[in-house]
Design a protein around this motif. Structure first.
Motif, PDB file in Angstrom:
ATOM      1  N   TYR A 131      75.521  32.345  26.525  1.00 25.45           N
ATOM      2  CA  TYR A 131      75.038  32.942  25.285  1.00 25.45           C
ATOM      3  C   TYR A 131      75.568  34.372  25.151  1.00 25.45           C
ATOM      4  CZ  TYR A 131      71.929  29.038  26.147  1.00 25.45           C
ATOM      5  OH  TYR A 131      71.438  27.793  26.441  1.00 25.45           O
ATOM      6  N   ILE A 132      75.849  34.742  23.919  1.00 23.29           N
ATOM      7  CA  ILE A 132      76.425  36.053  23.627  1.00 23.29           C
ATOM      8  C   ILE A 132      75.367  37.130  23.764  1.00 23.29           C
ATOM      9  CG2 ILE A 132      77.407  37.463  21.776  1.00 23.29           C
ATOM     10  CD1 ILE A 132      78.876  35.013  20.781  1.00 23.29           C
ATOM     11  N   HIS A 133      75.744  38.213  24.435  1.00 21.08           N
ATOM     12  CA  HIS A 133      74.877  39.378  24.591  1.00 21.08           C
ATOM     13  C   HIS A 133      75.647  40.591  24.080  1.00 21.08           C
ATOM     14  CE1 HIS A 133      73.348  42.941  26.776  1.00 21.08           C
ATOM     15  NE2 HIS A 133      72.180  42.380  26.564  1.00 21.08           N
ATOM     16  N   GLU A 134      75.084  41.294  23.135  1.00 23.32           N
ATOM     17  CA  GLU A 134      75.741  42.469  22.567  1.00 23.32           C
ATOM     18  C   GLU A 134      74.675  43.479  22.154  1.00 23.32           C
ATOM     19  OE1 GLU A 134      78.125  40.991  19.409  1.00 23.32           O
ATOM     20  OE2 GLU A 134      76.480  39.959  18.394  1.00 23.32           O
ATOM     21  N   GLU A 135      74.820  44.700  22.667  1.00 24.31           N
ATOM     22  CA  GLU A 135      73.870  45.757  22.359  1.00 24.31           C
ATOM     23  C   GLU A 135      74.222  46.472  21.057  1.00 24.31           C
ATOM     24  OE1 GLU A 135      71.110  46.491  23.782  1.00 24.31           O
ATOM     25  OE2 GLU A 135      71.235  45.139  25.503  1.00 24.31           O
TER      26      GLU A 135
ATOM     27  N   GLU B  99      78.265  40.764   6.139  1.00 20.44           N
ATOM     28  CA  GLU B  99      77.919  40.520   4.746  1.00 20.44           C
ATOM     29  C   GLU B  99      77.428  39.111   4.516  1.00 20.44           C
ATOM     30  OE1 GLU B  99      81.999  39.028   5.410  1.00 20.44           O
ATOM     31  OE2 GLU B  99      80.836  40.806   5.993  1.00 20.44           O
ATOM     32  N   PHE B 100      77.404  38.302   5.581  1.00 23.40           N
ATOM     33  CA  PHE B 100      77.035  36.907   5.393  1.00 23.40           C
ATOM     34  C   PHE B 100      75.838  36.542   6.282  1.00 23.40           C
ATOM     35  CE2 PHE B 100      77.694  32.279   5.287  1.00 23.40           C
ATOM     36  CZ  PHE B 100      77.872  32.124   3.931  1.00 23.40           C
ATOM     37  N   GLY B 101      74.807  37.327   6.235  1.00 20.29           N
ATOM     38  CA  GLY B 101      73.557  36.975   6.892  1.00 20.29           C
ATOM     39  C   GLY B 101      73.544  37.319   8.366  1.00 20.29           C
ATOM     40  N   GLY B 102      72.386  37.057   8.992  1.00 27.14           N
ATOM     41  CA  GLY B 102      72.180  37.384  10.385  1.00 27.14           C
ATOM     42  C   GLY B 102      71.010  38.336  10.534  1.00 27.14           C
ATOM     43  N   SER B 103      70.752  38.776  11.768  1.00 23.68           N
ATOM     44  CA  SER B 103      69.634  39.665  12.031  1.00 23.68           C
ATOM     45  C   SER B 103      69.894  40.417  13.322  1.00 23.68           C
ATOM     46  CB  SER B 103      68.315  38.874  12.137  1.00 23.68           C
ATOM     47  OG  SER B 103      68.338  38.040  13.285  1.00 23.68           O
ATOM     48  N   GLU B 104      69.054  41.417  13.580  1.00 26.50           N
ATOM     49  CA  GLU B 104      69.151  42.168  14.830  1.00 26.50           C
ATOM     50  C   GLU B 104      68.758  41.309  16.019  1.00 26.50           C
ATOM     51  OE1 GLU B 104      70.155  45.399  15.203  1.00 26.50           O
ATOM     52  OE2 GLU B 104      70.718  45.363  13.083  1.00 26.50           O
ATOM     53  N   PHE B 105      67.962  40.280  15.794  1.00 29.53           N
ATOM     54  CA  PHE B 105      67.538  39.405  16.886  1.00 29.53           C
ATOM     55  C   PHE B 105      68.587  38.347  17.197  1.00 29.53           C
ATOM     56  CE2 PHE B 105      65.498  35.445  18.263  1.00 29.53           C
ATOM     57  CZ  PHE B 105      64.899  35.867  19.428  1.00 29.53           C
ATOM     58  N   GLY B 106      69.142  37.726  16.179  1.00 26.83           N
ATOM     59  CA  GLY B 106      70.113  36.651  16.382  1.00 26.83           C
ATOM     60  C   GLY B 106      71.555  37.085  16.309  1.00 26.83           C
TER      61      GLY B 106
ATOM     62  N   GLY C 195      70.174  33.758  19.547  1.00 23.83           N
ATOM     63  CA  GLY C 195      69.044  34.659  19.611  1.00 23.83           C
ATOM     64  C   GLY C 195      69.077  35.521  20.862  1.00 23.83           C
ATOM     65  N   PHE C 196      68.129  36.439  20.974  1.00 16.25           N
ATOM     66  CA  PHE C 196      67.985  37.285  22.168  1.00 16.25           C
ATOM     67  C   PHE C 196      69.312  37.969  22.522  1.00 16.25           C
ATOM     68  CE2 PHE C 196      65.022  33.685  22.647  1.00 16.25           C
ATOM     69  CZ  PHE C 196      63.819  34.353  22.714  1.00 16.25           C
TER      70      PHE C 196
ATOM     71  N   THR D 185      70.031  22.980  19.173  1.00 17.56           N
ATOM     72  CA  THR D 185      68.938  23.828  18.685  1.00 17.56           C
ATOM     73  C   THR D 185      69.400  25.276  18.493  1.00 17.56           C
ATOM     74  OG1 THR D 185      68.186  24.040  20.991  1.00 17.56           O
ATOM     75  CG2 THR D 185      67.097  22.395  19.613  1.00 17.56           C
ATOM     76  N   CYS D 186      70.385  25.732  19.269  1.00 14.44           N
ATOM     77  CA  CYS D 186      70.935  27.071  19.038  1.00 14.44           C
ATOM     78  C   CYS D 186      71.609  27.153  17.672  1.00 14.44           C
ATOM     79  CB  CYS D 186      71.939  27.423  20.142  1.00 14.44           C
ATOM     80  SG  CYS D 186      71.205  27.890  21.728  1.00 14.44           S
TER      81      CYS D 186
END
Length: 577
Positions: A198-202, A208-215, A238-239, A444-445
C-alpha cells in the motif's frame, strides 16, 4: 718453463690428449690402491624389473618405451579427470531430495537421472536443507452423501403476487461441529496477484479529480494502473499517512485497541456506529466455541461513546455484551456515512492477521453463528467474497435514480459518477463476508477508492470494480439472494426512527361499561313527551327506530370486536408493532 694446468683431472676423461703430449713435463701419476667397495645391496623389486627390461630390450629402444609409457599414463589421467567433472556437472542440476518421515536423524535419498541412488544417513542440521514445499491452497469440498444440505434448493416464491417486498427464505446451515470440521487449513488461491502493498505518502498534493487526505489523491493514470492486475502491486488503500493504520493516519484508535486488533487471528465480526445514529444490537445464537475463537468489534466515534456511557453498561473491559467497543479519534470525514466505509471496506488493514471477516451494518441483528455463515456462503461455494443482491434494484442506473429520488446525495455528483459505470448488478451492501487474501483485499481497496473519489453510496461503484477485476482474472464473487441474507440478520431501525415513535400506552384498568342513556323525543305541541306518561316513578319512553344496515356492513358489524382504550392509543400500538 711453462707450467701445466692444474685443472686437468687425473682420469683425463674431460681433458685433451694433445695438451698432455705437448707439456714440458708430466706430473707423476700417483698410484693408490683402489678403495675397498662395500658389497652391493639387494636390488629392490622395481630395480629388478628395470634390470630385466634392460637385459632383454635393446638399449636404443629404452627411451622410446619410456616415452610411450609416460604418454599413456598422462592420457588416462586426463580422460578420467575430465569425465568425472562432466558427470558431476550433469548430475547436480537434476538431484531430487526426498525426506523420509523420521525423527531427528533422517534418511536423505538422492536420485540422479541415470537411476543411481545414494543413501546418506545424517543429522538434519548437517545435511542440505530440503527445498520449500509447493504452496497449498483450499479448493473447496463436497458435502458427504446423504447430508440434508447436499441437494437443498430454495422453495418457489409465494403465489400471492401482492407479496413483492423483502422477506426471508430458508437456508440450510450445517451443525456447528460439522462446520468447524470443514474449516479450511489453507487459504484460497489468489488469481494472478500474490503480493499487495500500500502507498504511504506524507506530502500530499491535491488532485483535480477527487480524493482526500485520508485516501490520498491518486491520478487518473494511477487509477487506471490499479486495475491492471499483476503479480505484485502497490496501490492506494486509505491510511496513506502515519506509522500504521490506526496511528497518526486519521481514524486513530488507542494502542490497547490496536494490540487487541492485531491479536485477532481467526474470524472477526465488525460493525460501526457514528453520530449516535444506531443502537447496539447483541448477536444471538452464538455458541461458546465462537465466543472464544472469534472477535466482535464495534467501532464508534466519541459522540457515540459518550452516549453509550450514559445509556448502557460499558465496563472497564470496554465491552457491551459480546461487542468490544473501539473508540475512533480524528475522523477523516465530516460525513458519518463516509467514515463508516473505512471499517466496512478496509477491515483487512485494521485486522492484518485475521483470516475471515463478517461485516454487518449496525441496523442489523445477527441471529446465526458466524462459523455457520462462513461455511454456507464461502467454504461450501469455494468463494472468497460474498455479498447479497439488492432485493429490488438490479441495475446500477436504477440504484442511482433511487438515490437521487430519496435525496441521499447531490444529483450532480451521482450523475457525474454514473457516467463511468455500466449496467450491472447492484448489491445490498449491509453484509459483507470476506476471506483476507490478496485479490479480495485489492477488490475492497479499489472499491473504497471509488467511494473516496466519488460519492459515499457504495452500491453504485460495486459493479464497475468487480467487472474490471474479473476481466483480468478468473475472480468471482458469490452474490446470494437477499432473502438468504435476511435469514441470518434481522432488520432493525435507526435510533432517530425509534425516537419519533410514540411509546406503548401504559396498562389501564378495566372499566365497567354502562348502556348509553335513552333518547327522549318531546312533543312541543302539547308540552308532553310522545313516549308516554310517568307512572309509579318510571318514565315510559318511546325511542326512534334506527334503520338497520344490510349487506357487508351488517356482517362486519356482527363480527366486530369491542376493545377498551381510545382509538389514538390503539393506532399508536399497531404502529409500534
Amino acid at each position: 718453463m711453462t707450467t701445466g694446468s692444474l685443472g686437468l683431472r687425473s682420469s683425463g676423461s674431460y681433458g685433451s690428449l694433445q695438451q698432455i703430449q705437448n707439456a714440458a713435463f708430466c706430473l707423476p701419476i700417483q698410484s693408490t690402491p683402489p678403495l675397498s667397495r662395500k658389497p652391493p645391496k639387494m636390488l629392490k623389486e622395481k630395480d629388478r624389473f628395470f634390470h630385466w627390461i634392460f637385459k632383454f630390450a635393446p638399449r636404443k629402444k629404452i627411451g622410446m618405451l619410456l616415452l610411450c609409457f609416460v604418454s599413456l599414463v598422462v592420457f588416462m589421467w586426463v580422460l578420467i579427470v575430465g569425465k568425472g567433472e562432466e558427470a558431476r556437472d550433469s548430475l547436480l542440476p537434476r538431484i531430487n531430495i526426498e525426506s523420509a518421515p523420521t525423527s531427528n536423524d533422517k534418511l536423505i535419498v538422492i536420485r540422479s537421472s541415470d537411476s543411481q541412488t545414494l543413501e546418506v544417513l545424517g543429522s538434519l542440521n548437517a545435511t542440505l536443507p530440503p527445498p520449500p514445499p509447493p504452496p497449498v491452497y483450499f479448493t473447496g469440498y463436497e458435502l458427504p452423501p446423504g447430508n440434508p444440505c447436499e441437494h437443498f434448493a430454495l422453495p418457489p416464491p409465494p403465489a400471492d403476487k401482492k407479496r413483492t417486498g423483502p422477506r426471508p427464505c430458508p437456508v440450510c446451515y450445517l451443525p456447528l461441529k460439522d462446520a468447524i470440521a470443514l474449516m479450511p487449513n489453507a487459504s484460497s488461491v489468489s488469481p494472478v496477484l500474490r503480493d499487495l502493498t500500500y502507498i504511504h505518502e506524507e506530502n500530499l498534493t491535491k488532485s483535480e479529480f477527487g480524493g482526500s487526505e485520508f485516501g490520498g489523491y491518486p491520478s487518473l493514470q494511477q487509477r487506471s494502473d490499479s486495475y491492471d492486475i499483476r503479480e505484485s502491486m502497490n496501490i492506494h488503500c486509505g491510511f496513506v499517512r502515519g506509522v500504521k493504520p490506526g496511528r497518526g493516519t486519521g481514524f486513530d484508535v488507542d494502542d490497547s485497541d490496536l494490540l487487541e486488533m492485531e491479536n485477532c487471528r481467526g474470524v472477526v465480526v465488525a460493525s460501526a456506529i457514528f453520530g449516535a445514529f444506531d443502537l447496539i444490537r447483541q448477536p444471538k445464537e452464538i455458541r461458546e466455541y465462537t465466543k472464544t475463537n472469534a472477535c466482535f468489534h464495534m467501532f464508534v466515534d466519541e459522540e457515540t461513546a459518550d452516549f453509550l456511557k450514559n445509556s448502557t453498561e460499558l465496563g472497564s473491559d470496554k465491552k457491551v455484551g459480546l461487542w468490544r467497543i473501539i473508540v475512533v479519534h480524528n475522523l477523516p470525514y465530516s460525513d458519518p456515512r463516509r467514515n463508516g466505509k473505512i471499517p466496512k471496506l478496509l477491515l483487512h488493514r485494521l485486522f492484518p492477521n485475521t483470516r475471515y471477516s463478517l461485516w454487518i451494518d449496525a441496523k442489523l441483528e445477527l441471529v446465526v453463528d458466524p462459523i455457520q455463515i462462513l461455511e454456507r456462503f464461502l467454504w461450501r461455494k469455494n468463494a472468497s467474497f460474498a455479498i447479497s443482491r439488492h432485493y429490488k434494484r438490479f441495475d446500477v442506473f436504477l440504484e442511482a435514480e433511487a438515490n437521487k429520488a430519496a435525496g441521499k446525495y447531490e444529483n450532480s455528483s451521482i450523475d457525474f459518477q454514473i457516467e463511468f459505470y455500466k449496467k450491472e448488478d447492484v448489491p445490498e451492501g449491509c453484509v459483507i463476508i470476506k476471506e483476507h487474501i490478496p485479490i479480495t483485499n485489492l477488490f475492497t481497496c479499489l472499491w473504497f477508492n471509488e467511494v473516496d473519489r466519488f460519492t459515499s453510496r457504495d452500491q453504485i461503484s460495486f459493479s464497475t470494480v468487480r467487472d474490471k477485476i474479473s476481466s483480468k482474472t478468473n475472480y468471482t464473487i458469490n452474490m446470494f439472494l437477499d432473502c438468504e441474507r435476511r435469514n441470518f440478520v434481522v432488520q432493525g431501525y435507526h435510533r432517530d426512527v425509534l425516537a419519533r415513535w410514540s411509546p406503548p400506552p401504559p396498562p389501564v384498568e378495566i372499566a365497567h361499561v354502562y348502556p348509553p342513556p335513552p333518547i327522549i323525543t318531546i312533543n312541543h305541541n302539547n308540552g308532553t313527551s310522545a313516549a308516554g306518561v310517568v307512572a309509579n316513578g318510571f318514565t315510559s319512553i318511546q325511542t326512534k327506530n334506527v334503520p338497520t344496515r344490510h349487506g357487508r356492513d351488517r356482517r362486519a358489524r356482527r363480527h366486530r370486536k369491542v376493545g377498551t382504550g381510545n382509538s389514538r392509543n390503539a393506532n399508536s400500538n399497531s404502529n409500534f408493532v
